[in-house]
Design an enzyme around this catalytic site. Structure first.
Site, PDB file in Angstrom:
ATOM      1  N   ASN A 102     -53.942  -4.978 -33.760  1.00  0.00           N
ATOM      2  CA  ASN A 102     -55.288  -4.973 -33.155  1.00  0.00           C
ATOM      3  C   ASN A 102     -56.276  -5.645 -34.107  1.00  0.00           C
ATOM      4  O   ASN A 102     -55.876  -6.169 -35.151  1.00  0.00           O
ATOM      5  CB  ASN A 102     -55.714  -3.538 -32.828  1.00  0.00           C
ATOM      6  N   ASP A 129     -50.880   2.030 -30.923  1.00  0.00           N
ATOM      7  CA  ASP A 129     -50.402   3.186 -30.157  1.00  0.00           C
ATOM      8  C   ASP A 129     -48.948   3.029 -29.715  1.00  0.00           C
ATOM      9  O   ASP A 129     -48.267   4.015 -29.467  1.00  0.00           O
ATOM     10  CB  ASP A 129     -51.287   3.398 -28.915  1.00  0.00           C
ATOM     11  N   LYS A 188     -35.117 -13.704 -34.693  1.00  0.00           N
ATOM     12  CA  LYS A 188     -36.203 -14.165 -33.831  1.00  0.00           C
ATOM     13  C   LYS A 188     -35.732 -14.275 -32.376  1.00  0.00           C
ATOM     14  O   LYS A 188     -34.693 -14.891 -32.106  1.00  0.00           O
ATOM     15  CB  LYS A 188     -36.693 -15.533 -34.323  1.00  0.00           C
ATOM     16  N   PRO A 215     -45.960   7.465 -33.828  1.00  0.00           N
ATOM     17  CA  PRO A 215     -46.373   8.842 -34.149  1.00  0.00           C
ATOM     18  C   PRO A 215     -47.885   8.912 -34.273  1.00  0.00           C
ATOM     19  O   PRO A 215     -48.511   7.980 -34.791  1.00  0.00           O
ATOM     20  CB  PRO A 215     -45.695   9.115 -35.494  1.00  0.00           C
ATOM     21  N   ASP A 216     -48.467  10.002 -33.785  1.00  0.00           N
ATOM     22  CA  ASP A 216     -49.916  10.176 -33.921  1.00  0.00           C
ATOM     23  C   ASP A 216     -50.187  10.854 -35.272  1.00  0.00           C
ATOM     24  O   ASP A 216     -49.954  12.055 -35.454  1.00  0.00           O
ATOM     25  CB  ASP A 216     -50.470  11.017 -32.767  1.00  0.00           C
ATOM     26  N   ILE A 217     -50.663  10.061 -36.219  1.00  0.00           N
ATOM     27  CA  ILE A 217     -50.830  10.533 -37.605  1.00  0.00           C
ATOM     28  C   ILE A 217     -51.901  11.617 -37.672  1.00  0.00           C
ATOM     29  O   ILE A 217     -51.724  12.674 -38.291  1.00  0.00           O
ATOM     30  CB  ILE A 217     -51.206   9.334 -38.515  1.00  0.00           C
ATOM     31  N   PHE A 277     -61.544   9.311 -35.795  1.00  0.00           N
ATOM     32  CA  PHE A 277     -62.415   8.308 -35.188  1.00  0.00           C
ATOM     33  C   PHE A 277     -61.975   8.132 -33.741  1.00  0.00           C
ATOM     34  O   PHE A 277     -60.833   8.456 -33.397  1.00  0.00           O
ATOM     35  CB  PHE A 277     -62.282   6.961 -35.916  1.00  0.00           C
ATOM     36  N   LYS A 311     -60.711  13.854 -27.384  1.00  0.00           N
ATOM     37  CA  LYS A 311     -59.884  13.689 -28.591  1.00  0.00           C
ATOM     38  C   LYS A 311     -60.187  14.784 -29.603  1.00  0.00           C
ATOM     39  O   LYS A 311     -59.291  15.292 -30.276  1.00  0.00           O
ATOM     40  CB  LYS A 311     -60.114  12.305 -29.213  1.00  0.00           C
ATOM     41  N   LYS A 358     -56.850  16.890 -30.047  1.00  0.00           N
ATOM     42  CA  LYS A 358     -56.122  16.734 -31.318  1.00  0.00           C
ATOM     43  C   LYS A 358     -56.495  17.827 -32.315  1.00  0.00           C
ATOM     44  O   LYS A 358     -56.103  17.781 -33.467  1.00  0.00           O
ATOM     45  CB  LYS A 358     -56.409  15.351 -31.920  1.00  0.00           C
TER      46      LYS A 358
HETATM   47  O1  PMT Z   1     -61.675  -1.854 -39.344  1.00  0.00           O
HETATM   48  P1  PMT Z   1     -62.976  -2.382 -38.751  1.00  0.00           P
HETATM   49  O2  PMT Z   1     -62.854  -3.820 -38.310  1.00  0.00           O
HETATM   50  O3  PMT Z   1     -64.148  -2.155 -39.685  1.00  0.00           O
HETATM   51  O4  PMT Z   1     -63.294  -1.549 -37.413  1.00  0.00           O
HETATM   52  C1  PMT Z   1     -63.580  -0.192 -37.486  1.00  0.00           C
HETATM   53  C2  PMT Z   1     -62.860   0.592 -36.367  1.00  0.00           C
HETATM   54  C3  PMT Z   1     -63.425   0.177 -35.021  1.00  0.00           C
HETATM   55  C4  PMT Z   1     -61.344   0.321 -36.407  1.00  0.00           C
HETATM   56  C5  PMT Z   1     -63.122   2.109 -36.677  1.00  0.00           C
HETATM   57  O5  PMT Z   1     -64.503   2.363 -36.681  1.00  0.00           O
HETATM   58  C6  PMT Z   1     -62.422   2.998 -35.673  1.00  0.00           C
HETATM   59  O6  PMT Z   1     -62.898   3.264 -34.583  1.00  0.00           O
HETATM   60  N1  PMT Z   1     -61.200   3.481 -36.039  1.00  0.00           N
HETATM   61  C7  PMT Z   1     -60.318   4.247 -35.123  1.00  0.00           C
HETATM   62  C8  PMT Z   1     -59.577   3.275 -34.254  1.00  0.00           C
HETATM   63  C9  PMT Z   1     -58.620   3.958 -33.283  1.00  0.00           C
HETATM   64  O7  PMT Z   1     -57.450   3.712 -33.344  1.00  0.00           O
HETATM   65  O8  PMT Z   1     -59.180   4.819 -32.435  1.00  0.00           O
HETATM   66  P2  PMT Z   1     -58.337   5.628 -31.278  1.00  0.00           P
HETATM   67  O9  PMT Z   1     -59.395   6.157 -30.397  1.00  0.00           O
HETATM   68  O10 PMT Z   1     -57.285   4.750 -30.678  1.00  0.00           O
HETATM   69  O11 PMT Z   1     -57.611   6.762 -32.087  1.00  0.00           O
HETATM   70  C10 PMT Z   1     -58.168   8.056 -32.279  1.00  0.00           C
HETATM   71  C11 PMT Z   1     -57.875   8.579 -33.660  1.00  0.00           C
HETATM   72  O12 PMT Z   1     -56.466   8.827 -33.788  1.00  0.00           O
HETATM   73  C12 PMT Z   1     -58.243   7.658 -34.800  1.00  0.00           C
HETATM   74  O13 PMT Z   1     -58.760   8.462 -35.853  1.00  0.00           O
HETATM   75  C13 PMT Z   1     -56.914   7.040 -35.217  1.00  0.00           C
HETATM   76  O14 PMT Z   1     -56.889   6.744 -36.622  1.00  0.00           O
HETATM   77  C14 PMT Z   1     -55.940   8.160 -34.899  1.00  0.00           C
HETATM   78  N2  PMT Z   1     -54.588   7.721 -34.521  1.00  0.00           N
HETATM   79  C15 PMT Z   1     -54.389   7.039 -33.365  1.00  0.00           C
HETATM   80  C16 PMT Z   1     -53.093   6.700 -32.994  1.00  0.00           C
HETATM   81  C17 PMT Z   1     -52.024   7.058 -33.837  1.00  0.00           C
HETATM   82  N3  PMT Z   1     -50.782   6.722 -33.524  1.00  0.00           N
HETATM   83  N4  PMT Z   1     -52.256   7.720 -34.974  1.00  0.00           N
HETATM   84  C18 PMT Z   1     -53.520   8.069 -35.332  1.00  0.00           C
HETATM   85  O15 PMT Z   1     -53.721   8.666 -36.394  1.00  0.00           O
END
Ligand code: PMT
Length: 410
Positions: free
Chosen positions: A216, A285, A295, A314-316, A332, A346, A350
């Protein structure tokens, strides 16, 4: 105590401020004043060129100590000799650090008082570069800074912006207030001293085959600014980072990973030791169910369509929040619509203590932008952080996290 009853972060600490000759030398006056306000004893040495920009008399009045610039100054040597001064300092901060002084220090020259003290002192050392943006970008300057960093010197800045010479770009000296915060953190002070923070930042990359991956637009800017803001308040910060093009923030331990699985393992190995966990990474995700060893060729696709079977990573964040002995957990949320509702889902789904959500449909904030704006939610509370630089947003978010965390932990 400072006026207002705040605790001084540098009470009894000994700071040697080394000033070299650039236009930002005028900021040395404010730096001395703020260091002393925090309780530090400050002594100043200046290069000959620095005296073209600010007088020794000003710095002497502010530090209440005589200012030195000559290596062979018999009157000064009768007081505190230069070797004694080198041993006296707990930290030497070179601010502003010009390209020329950085070059001399990187090569171990000892041809004036400042460079001699630098070599003769066992103190912690930090530089706050300030110069024209082209000089900062020059390969020689970058080499010199890298070699100083490899020797354990902390490099604070420079900041990007308008320059005195009319250019725009990286080369502005970091503001005195910010440098004082970094001195406090470097000397183990600060209100978060002793607090262990574990963070994730940047994107992850999920391999499809040896040349392709799913990822991403995360640049890591938000997470790195947050790590720096925690470290500036004295926290001990470990940052598990996906692939980004950013230097590690000063004083932060960085662990580089590529995939969600590697990020999870790096986090789980460290989570028991932390009090705060902040997940800013944009973890992919989904990943390919099987990763091809070679390849994948276009000719292998059926009917010119390539069907890729994906499975969730895995969702960390959820894994950390589900630990029986868990830290305080901040997540976030990156959303493009119905931001608050998805973020609330969320927060609850979570089992988080706090969530910071941003609207990533906007080009001026969120992914890769220099600015951000956040809505921060927790059980029974909310705070909106209006659009500002990611550095400012990070400082405000750290304030918010610490306020709520401390009020909940009692
Ligand atoms: O890095 P930049 O370019 O400065 O941009 C900042 C940002 C937009 C990336 C940042 O501000 C931000 O929003 N980070 C979270 C991005 C995200 O993956 O959001 P989400 O809504 O998809 O996930 C929710 C939360 O679960 C997040 O805290 C994420 O770290 C966590 N997660 C998600 C999926 C996964 N498999 N494991 C996780 O830990």
């Amino acid at each position: 105590m400072m006026a207002g009853g705040e605790v001084q972060g540098l009470a009894g600490r000994r700071v040697l401020l080394a000033v070299s000759g650039g236009i930002a030398a005028y900021k040395a006056a404010e730096l001395v004043r703020r260091l002393r306000e925090e309780g530090a004893a400050v002594r100043v040495v200046m290069t000959a060129h620095a005296q073209q920009f600010i007088t020794a008399t000003t710095l002497q009045a502010l530090s209440a100590e005589s200012v030195r610039s000559e290596l062979f100054d018999s009157a000064a040597e009768q007081g505190m000799g230069h070797i004694e001064l080198a041993r006296w300092a707990e930290i030497i901060l070179l601010a502003p650090a010009t390209a020329s002084t950085l070059a001399r220090l990187a090569h171990g020259l000892a041809d004036d008082l400042l460079t001699t003290l630098w070599l003769a002192s066992p103190a912690l050392k930090a530089v706050a570069p300030a110069m024209n943006q082209q000089m900062w970008r020059a390969a020689a300057t970058q080499r010199n800074v890298q070699s100083l960093c490899a020797d354990g010197v902390l490099c604070w800045g420079p900041e990007a912006g308008d320059q005195a010479c009319g250019d725009v770009g990286p080369g502005r000296m970091r503001e005195p207030q910010e440098l004082v915060r970094q001195v406090i953190a470097a000397l183990g002070g600060g209100d978060l001293s002793g607090v262990e923070v574990l963070m994730t930042a940047g994107p992850t990359r999920e391999a499809i085959d040896p040349v392709r991956y799913i990822s991403n637009h995360s640049s890591g800017k938000m997470g790195y600014a947050l790590a720096a803001a925690f470290a500036a308040r004295g926290a001990s910060v470990t940052l598990v980072s996906g692939p980004v093009a950013l230097p590690p923030p000063a004083g932060v331990e960085c662990i580089a990973v590529i995939s969600a699985e590697e990020m999870l393992q790096a986090v789980l190995a460290r989570v028991a030791a932390c009090q705060l966990f902040v997940a800013c990474a944009a973890v992919a995700d989904y990943r390919a169910r099987t990763v091809a060893a070679r390849k994948l060729k276009k000719s292998e696709a059926q009917e010119s369509l390539w069907r890729l079977e994906l499975e969730p990573t895995p969702d960390i964040l959820a894994t950390v929040a589900a630990q029986p002995q868990r830290p305080w957990v901040v997540g976030f949320a990156a959303e493009t619509h119905d931001v608050e509702n998805y973020a609330l889902a969320k927060l609850q789904g979570k089992r988080l203590d706090m969530i910071a959500c941003n609207d990533v449909s906007r080009a001026d904030i969120g992914f890769a932008a220099d600015d951000n704006a956040l809505l921060v939610l927790w059980q029974g509370g909310r705070r909106e952080l209006a659009r500002a630089s990611k550095k400012q947003i990070a400082e405000q978010l750290v304030d918010t996290i610490v306020d709520v965390w401390r009020s909940r932990e009692g």
